[in-house]
Design a protein around this motif. Structure first.
Motif, PDB file in Angstrom:
ATOM      1  N   HIS A  18     -10.626   0.348   3.962  1.00 54.52           N
ATOM      2  CA  HIS A  18      -9.163   0.427   4.610  1.00 54.52           C
ATOM      3  C   HIS A  18      -8.666   1.348   3.806  1.00 54.52           C
ATOM      4  O   HIS A  18      -8.218   2.599   3.972  1.00 54.52           O
ATOM      5  N   ASP A  46     -11.643   2.917   7.642  1.00 60.13           N
ATOM      6  CA  ASP A  46     -10.976   2.987   8.993  1.00 60.13           C
ATOM      7  C   ASP A  46      -9.357   2.741   8.936  1.00 60.13           C
ATOM      8  O   ASP A  46      -9.078   2.656   7.773  1.00 60.13           O
ATOM      9  N   ASP A  47      -8.902   3.632   9.878  1.00 56.77           N
ATOM     10  CA  ASP A  47      -7.418   3.289  10.159  1.00 56.77           C
ATOM     11  C   ASP A  47      -6.422   4.488   9.658  1.00 56.77           C
ATOM     12  O   ASP A  47      -5.367   4.946  10.270  1.00 56.77           O
ATOM     13  N   TRP A  91      -1.576  -3.513  13.759  1.00 52.86           N
ATOM     14  CA  TRP A  91      -2.913  -3.966  13.864  1.00 52.86           C
ATOM     15  C   TRP A  91      -3.341  -4.990  12.663  1.00 52.86           C
ATOM     16  O   TRP A  91      -4.326  -5.574  12.325  1.00 52.86           O
ATOM     17  N   HIS A 112     -11.175   6.223  15.677  1.00 49.73           N
ATOM     18  CA  HIS A 112     -10.984   4.780  15.927  1.00 49.73           C
ATOM     19  C   HIS A 112     -10.153   4.317  16.898  1.00 49.73           C
ATOM     20  O   HIS A 112      -9.185   3.532  16.799  1.00 49.73           O
ATOM     21  N   HIS A 161      -5.830   1.683  18.394  1.00 45.61           N
ATOM     22  CA  HIS A 161      -6.422   0.322  17.777  1.00 45.61           C
ATOM     23  C   HIS A 161      -6.065  -0.857  18.587  1.00 45.61           C
ATOM     24  O   HIS A 161      -5.817  -1.963  18.049  1.00 45.61           O
ATOM     25  N   PHE A 216     -11.166  -3.488  14.879  1.00 42.66           N
ATOM     26  CA  PHE A 216     -11.422  -4.634  14.446  1.00 42.66           C
ATOM     27  C   PHE A 216     -13.051  -4.714  14.339  1.00 42.66           C
ATOM     28  O   PHE A 216     -13.372  -6.217  13.940  1.00 42.66           O
TER      29      PHE A 216
HETATM   30 ZN   LIG Z   1      -8.924  -0.627  12.144  1.00 38.60          ZN
END
Ligand SMILES: [Zn+2]
Length: 248
Positions: free
Chosen positions: A7, A63-64, A102, A133, A137, A174
């Motif tokens: 992340h 991710d993110d 998140w 993504h 989220h 997630f």
């Molecule tokens: Zn994520």
């Protein structure tokens, strides 16, 4: 092959999702000694056909869309000759942006900044792959199939427009999915979708398993996580039985 999921790579963000730059540097050295990375695009066909990962090398994913990717992770990967795909929460490239709500235990007001649209375009122009993504989220299994379809289509269109190139891979927020979520992902035009199983689950083109790397994973644990047998064992029924036994 292992598909790893990171992340954030940053100094002093004391959260499981954030790896210290020095630790990431050591992990990249291990990956390089093991044969380096292959771009996700080069294995998508095989993943789409079998949902299984070819043996041998490593795929890196993030991710993110945290901005520390451009500041820390990319320069370190460049030094080691590695490449990665970044999964962007597409709402962040709209005028209204997204609230980073998140991360467990994190007040969105304290969240580190996300990559700007300009940074995302620049990374893509320099050869760094970008995926979706979702829009905001949300936990997709809690939405209807129509809501998932709209979200996944919108996020794909938005990012494809931003980059001037088709975005074709998805990482579920997630890592969560369900039959109606996988159907929506396929209908929205993705070729593969990446999960993040914390127990055994059946792999497929729309449930490609990844392994999460978290803050403070010692080097031995990282070596185990990136070994050939780890994912096979983890996604097998035996692992589920062993885990449930240990919990009892
Ligand atoms: Zn994520």
């Amino acid at each position: 092959m292992s598909i790893l999921c990171y992340h954030s790579v940053a100094s002093g963000w004391d959260d499981p999702v954030s790896v210290e730059p020095a630790d990431f540097e050591r992990q990249c050295a291990v990956i390089r000694r093991r044969g380096g990375t292959v771009p996700l695009s080069s294995v998508v066909d095989r993943l789409a056909a079998r949902g299984a990962t070819p043996r041998g090398s490593t795929v890196l994913t993030f991710d993110d869309g945290f901005a520390d990717y451009a500041e820390h992770a990319v320069p370190i990967m460049e030094r080691h000759g590695l490449t990665a795909t970044m999964y962007i929460v597409a709402g962040s490239v709209t005028g209204s942006g997204v609230s980073v709500d998140w991360i467990t235990g994190l007040d969105p007001a304290d969240a580190p900044p996300l990559l700007t649209p300009e940074q995302i375009r620049d990374l893509h122009a320099r050869g760094w792959d970008i995926g979706s993504h979702s829009m905001a989220h949300r936990d997709l299994p809690t939405l209807s199939e129509a809501e998932c379809l709209a979200d996944l289509r919108d996020s794909r269109d938005l990012l494809s427009d931003l980059l001037g190139a088709a975005v074709s891979t998805l990482a579920y927020p997630f890592g969560h999915h369900a039959p109606h979520v996988r159907r929506a992902a396929e209908r929205a035009g993705y070729t593969v979708a990446l999960a993040l199983p914390d127990g055994p689950e059946e792999a497929g083109a729309f449930a490609v398993p990844r392994i999460g790397v978290y803050r403070g994973n010692p080097e031995w644990k990282f070596r185990v996580k990136t070994s050939e047998w780890y994912l096979r064992t983890r996604t097998s029924a035996t692992y589920g039985r062993l885990r449930s036994k240990r919990r009892q």
